[in-house]
Write a protein that holds these residues in place. Structure first.
Motif, mmCIF file in Angstrom:
data_model
loop_
_atom_site.group_PDB
_atom_site.id
_atom_site.type_symbol
_atom_site.label_atom_id
_atom_site.label_comp_id
_atom_site.label_asym_id
_atom_site.label_seq_id
_atom_site.Cartn_x
_atom_site.Cartn_y
_atom_site.Cartn_z
ATOM 1 N N GLY A 15 0.823 -1.216 0.000
ATOM 2 C CA GLY A 15 0.000 0.000 0.000
ATOM 3 C C GLY A 15 0.855 1.263 0.000
ATOM 4 O O GLY A 15 0.561 2.232 -0.717
ATOM 5 N N ARG A 34 -6.741 1.491 10.022
ATOM 6 C CA ARG A 34 -7.571 1.069 11.158
ATOM 7 C C ARG A 34 -7.585 2.048 12.320
ATOM 8 O O ARG A 34 -8.553 2.106 13.059
ATOM 9 C CB ARG A 34 -7.064 -0.275 11.669
ATOM 10 C CG ARG A 34 -7.444 -1.408 10.763
ATOM 11 C CD ARG A 34 -7.438 -2.710 11.512
ATOM 12 N NE ARG A 34 -6.294 -3.526 11.177
ATOM 13 C CZ ARG A 34 -6.239 -4.821 11.419
ATOM 14 N NH1 ARG A 34 -7.247 -5.418 12.042
ATOM 15 N NH2 ARG A 34 -5.184 -5.523 11.083
ATOM 16 N N ILE A 61 -13.013 -3.698 9.042
ATOM 17 C CA ILE A 61 -13.484 -3.836 7.654
ATOM 18 C C ILE A 61 -14.526 -4.946 7.495
ATOM 19 O O ILE A 61 -15.177 -5.044 6.459
ATOM 20 C CB ILE A 61 -12.314 -4.056 6.661
ATOM 21 C CG1 ILE A 61 -11.558 -5.368 6.891
ATOM 22 C CG2 ILE A 61 -11.340 -2.894 6.719
ATOM 23 C CD1 ILE A 61 -10.473 -5.648 5.836
ATOM 24 N N THR A 86 -6.151 -2.703 -0.896
ATOM 25 C CA THR A 86 -5.049 -3.637 -0.586
ATOM 26 C C THR A 86 -5.191 -4.246 0.803
ATOM 27 O O THR A 86 -4.497 -5.201 1.122
ATOM 28 C CB THR A 86 -3.661 -2.939 -0.659
ATOM 29 O OG1 THR A 86 -3.460 -2.132 0.505
ATOM 30 C CG2 THR A 86 -3.498 -2.095 -1.907
ATOM 31 N N PRO A 89 -5.543 -9.472 5.499
ATOM 32 C CA PRO A 89 -4.524 -10.028 6.397
ATOM 33 C C PRO A 89 -3.464 -10.836 5.659
ATOM 34 O O PRO A 89 -3.798 -11.726 4.895
ATOM 35 C CB PRO A 89 -5.320 -10.950 7.335
ATOM 36 C CG PRO A 89 -6.747 -10.833 6.958
ATOM 37 C CD PRO A 89 -6.863 -10.051 5.700
ATOM 38 N N GLY A 130 -5.052 -8.713 -5.456
ATOM 39 C CA GLY A 130 -5.230 -10.134 -5.180
ATOM 40 C C GLY A 130 -3.886 -10.768 -4.941
ATOM 41 O O GLY A 130 -3.001 -10.162 -4.330
ATOM 42 N N SER A 131 -3.736 -11.989 -5.434
ATOM 43 C CA SER A 131 -2.485 -12.722 -5.231
ATOM 44 C C SER A 131 -2.435 -13.883 -6.202
ATOM 45 O O SER A 131 -3.476 -14.425 -6.593
ATOM 46 C CB SER A 131 -2.446 -13.243 -3.795
ATOM 47 O OG SER A 131 -1.388 -14.161 -3.652
ATOM 48 N N TYR A 171 -4.624 -18.565 4.159
ATOM 49 C CA TYR A 171 -4.267 -17.278 3.536
ATOM 50 C C TYR A 171 -4.526 -17.338 2.032
ATOM 51 O O TYR A 171 -5.151 -16.447 1.457
ATOM 52 C CB TYR A 171 -2.801 -16.909 3.806
ATOM 53 C CG TYR A 171 -2.367 -15.791 2.893
ATOM 54 C CD1 TYR A 171 -2.896 -14.507 3.041
ATOM 55 C CD2 TYR A 171 -1.489 -16.028 1.825
ATOM 56 C CE1 TYR A 171 -2.556 -13.488 2.160
ATOM 57 C CE2 TYR A 171 -1.140 -15.009 0.948
ATOM 58 C CZ TYR A 171 -1.681 -13.746 1.116
ATOM 59 O OH TYR A 171 -1.359 -12.740 0.235
ATOM 60 N N LYS A 175 -7.475 -15.198 -0.445
ATOM 61 C CA LYS A 175 -7.324 -14.391 -1.656
ATOM 62 C C LYS A 175 -8.188 -14.944 -2.789
ATOM 63 O O LYS A 175 -8.793 -14.203 -3.557
ATOM 64 C CB LYS A 175 -5.849 -14.347 -2.079
ATOM 65 C CG LYS A 175 -4.904 -13.789 -1.035
ATOM 66 C CD LYS A 175 -5.285 -12.413 -0.530
ATOM 67 C CE LYS A 175 -5.076 -11.312 -1.530
ATOM 68 N NZ LYS A 175 -5.420 -9.982 -0.957
ATOM 69 N N PRO A 200 -0.311 -10.522 -7.722
ATOM 70 C CA PRO A 200 1.141 -10.647 -7.662
ATOM 71 C C PRO A 200 1.557 -11.956 -6.985
ATOM 72 O O PRO A 200 0.840 -12.477 -6.136
ATOM 73 C CB PRO A 200 1.558 -9.452 -6.801
ATOM 74 C CG PRO A 200 0.363 -9.169 -5.937
ATOM 75 C CD PRO A 200 -0.856 -9.651 -6.665
ATOM 76 N N ALA A 202 5.067 -13.784 -4.869
ATOM 77 C CA ALA A 202 5.876 -13.280 -3.748
ATOM 78 C C ALA A 202 6.352 -11.875 -4.107
ATOM 79 O O ALA A 202 6.968 -11.671 -5.154
ATOM 80 C CB ALA A 202 7.082 -14.185 -3.535
ATOM 81 N N ASN A 218 6.979 -6.796 7.059
ATOM 82 C CA ASN A 218 5.813 -7.493 6.490
ATOM 83 C C ASN A 218 6.198 -8.933 6.171
ATOM 84 O O ASN A 218 7.382 -9.269 6.065
ATOM 85 C CB ASN A 218 5.351 -6.762 5.222
ATOM 86 C CG ASN A 218 6.382 -6.888 4.124
ATOM 87 O OD1 ASN A 218 7.453 -6.313 4.229
ATOM 88 N ND2 ASN A 218 6.095 -7.674 3.088
ATOM 89 N N SER A 220 6.287 -11.087 3.604
ATOM 90 C CA SER A 220 7.158 -11.574 2.517
ATOM 91 C C SER A 220 8.618 -11.166 2.734
ATOM 92 O O SER A 220 9.526 -11.972 2.506
ATOM 93 C CB SER A 220 6.654 -11.087 1.148
ATOM 94 O OG SER A 220 6.454 -9.688 1.143
#
Ligand code: NDP
Length: 352
Positions: A15, A34, A61, A86, A89, A130-131, A171, A175, A200, A202, A218, A220
Motif C-alpha cells: 500500500g 484502522r 473492515i 489492498t 490479512p 489479489g495474489s 491465507y 485471496k 502478484p 511473492a 511485512n 514476505s
C-alpha cells in the motif's frame, strides 16, 4: 484522468508503495487505515506531500457498512474517482484461526464494493490487490512438462480445506474466495464502476514505510530475512512453494497503470516478473554483500534450487496491456538487502 483516490491498507508494504507512486504523480489520496496512530505514521512517512494526503479511519473492515463513510470522502473535497483495495490479512503472527484470514479478506472486499456501489457514484474504477495464491494449484507445483499459469487459472482449493487446512492454505484461500466474490458481485450487481484485479506472486523489495525493527517487517520480506539474511552458510538452501516473484515497485507501477489504462477495466492480471529460487537470491547476496558470507546459505552456486518441472507464470498480458517493465532480480535483491541491513543497523544502534 483520475484526480482523487481512496486507498485501503495504505500503511502496509505494498500500500505504501502505491501511495508513493500516486503522490509522485500528483494525485490526492485518502488513506483508509484502522487507527489514527497508523494514519499519523503515514503523515510522517510522507511529510513532504502532506497537502495531497487525507486519512480516514475504518476500524473494522468486516463490520456491515464498514466503508460507507470512507467512500464518501470529506465534505468540501472532490469525490473519489478511483478506489484501491489492498487491506487484507497477510501475517502468520498471532493468528488464532483460519477465519481470521478468510473473513476480513472476503467481507472487507464485499463491504468495499457494496459501499462504492451505494454511496460513491463518482467512482469509475476499483483496483483490487489479489495474489497468485488465487491462481496457482499448490498441490501440483511441478510437472512434466512444467506448467505455465495465466490469468485463466484459478487455485482449486475448496472452502473445507480453507477452513480446516493449515494457515498458509487459509491465507491463499482468502485471496481466492475474495477475488471470486468480487467478480460475482460485479456480475450480479452490475455497478456503475469497473473492476481490475491484480495478482502478484511473492512480492519483495525495499520498504517505503518506516519501521524501527526487523520484527516489524511485512510477511514476505520477513520470510526473505529469516531464510537468506539470518541463517548460516551451511544451512540447506531454503525452499518455499512460491516459484515466482515481483518487485514491489513494479507492482505499484502496474497498480497505477491499471488506473490509467482504459482497456484494463474488468480485467484480471497476474503481475509477475519471473521464476526464482532461493539459490538465485543467495548467490546475489553473497556476491554483493561480503558481510553476509556467514549468514547466507551457500548451497550450490549457479544452480537452480527449484524442483525439476517447477511451474512458471506467463506475464505477457500485464506487459502488453499495462506496459509494465520488470527490473532484474539483481536490482531487487541489492535494493532490498541495503534496506533491510540498514534497518538492522539502526535497530542495533538504538539498542546500544
Ligand atoms: P502488509 O501486512 O504490509 O499490509 C497489509 C495491509 O492490510 C495493512 O495496511 C493492514 O493494516 C491491512 N490489514 C490486514 N489485516 C486487516 C484487517 N483484518 N482489517 C483491516 N486491515 C487489515 O502486507 P502486504 O502489503 O504485503 O499485503 C498487501 C496486500 O497484498 C494483501 O492483500 C496481500 O494479500 C497482498 N499480497 C501480498 C504479497 C506479498 O508477498 N507481500 C503477495 C501477493 C499479494 P494494519 O496495519 O492495520 O494491520
Amino acid at each position: 484522468m483520475a484526480q482523487r483516490v481512496l486507498l485501503t491498507g495504505a500503511n502496509g508494504f505494498i500500500g505504501s508503495h502505491i501511495l508513493a507512486k500516486l503522490l509522485d504523480r500528483g494525485f490526492s489520496v485518502c488513506c483508509a487505515v484502522r487507527t489514527q496512530e497508523k494514519g499519523d505514521k503515514i503523515f510522517k512517512d510522507f511529510a513532504a506531500q502532506r497537502d495531497q494526503l487525507a486519512i480516514t479511519i475504518v476500524p473494522d473492515i468486516v463490520a456491515s457498512e464498514a466503508y460507507r463513510d470512507a467512500v464518501q470522502g470529506t465534505p468540501g473535497t472532490p469525490p473519489f474517482d478511483t478506489v484501491f483495495h489492498t487491506a487484507s490479512p497477510f501475517t502468520y503472527q498471532n493468528v488464532g484461526s483460519n477465519i481470521e484470514f478468510l473473513e476480513p479478506a472476503i467481507k472487507g472486499t464485499l463491504n468495499l464494493l457494496r459501499a462504492v456501489k451505494d454511496h460513491a457514484p463518482s467512482v469509475k474504477r476499483v483496483i483490487w490487490t489479489g495474489s497468485c495464491a488465487s491462481v496457482i494449484d499448490y498441490d501440483n507445483l511441478a510437472s512434466h512438462p512444467p506448467r505455465t499459469y495465466t490469468e485463466a487459472d484459478w487455485n482449486p482449493v475448496t472452502w473445507e480445506e480453507a477452513v480446516h487446512g493449515d494457515s498458509s492454505k487459509a491465507y491463499r484461500a482468502s485471496k481466492l474466495f475474495a477475488e471470486r466474490e468480487a467478480w460475482n458481485f460485479m456480475k450480479q450487481e452490475e455497478p456503475h464502476y469497473d473492476l481490475v484485479t491484480l495478482c502478484p506472486p511473492a512480492t519483495i523489495g525495499p520498504l517505503r514505510h518506516s519501521i524501527s525493527s526487523i520484527s516489524d517487517l511485512n510477511e514476505s520480506n520477513a520470510r526473505l530475512w529469516k531464510l537468506c539474511f539470518d541463517s548460516t552458510k551451511e544451512a540447506p538452501m531454503p525452499y518455499i512453494p512460491v516459484h515466482t516473484y515481483v518487485d514491489v515497485r513494479d507492482l505499484a507501477d502496474a497498480q497505477v497503470k491499471a488506473m490509467i489504462v482504459p482497456e484494463a477495466g474488468n480485467q484480471r492480471f497476474v503481475v509477475c516478473a519471473r521464476q526464482f529460487g532461493f539459490q538465485d537470491i543467495c548467490d546475489i547476496l553473497r556476491a554483493r554483500f561480503p558481510e553476509l558470507s556467514e549468514r547466507t546459505p551457500f548451497g550450490k552456486p549457479g544452480t537452480s534450487s527449484l524442483p525439476p518441472g517447477a511451474y512458471t507464470i506467463d506475464n505477457s498480458k500485464v506487459k502488453q496491456l499495462l506496459e509494465v517493465e520488470f527490473r532484474s532480480l539483481d536490482e531487487t535483491v541489492v535494493d532490498v538487502a541495503r534496506c533491510l541491513l540498514d534497518i538492522e543497523q539502526h535497530e542495533k544502534q538504538a539498542q546500544n
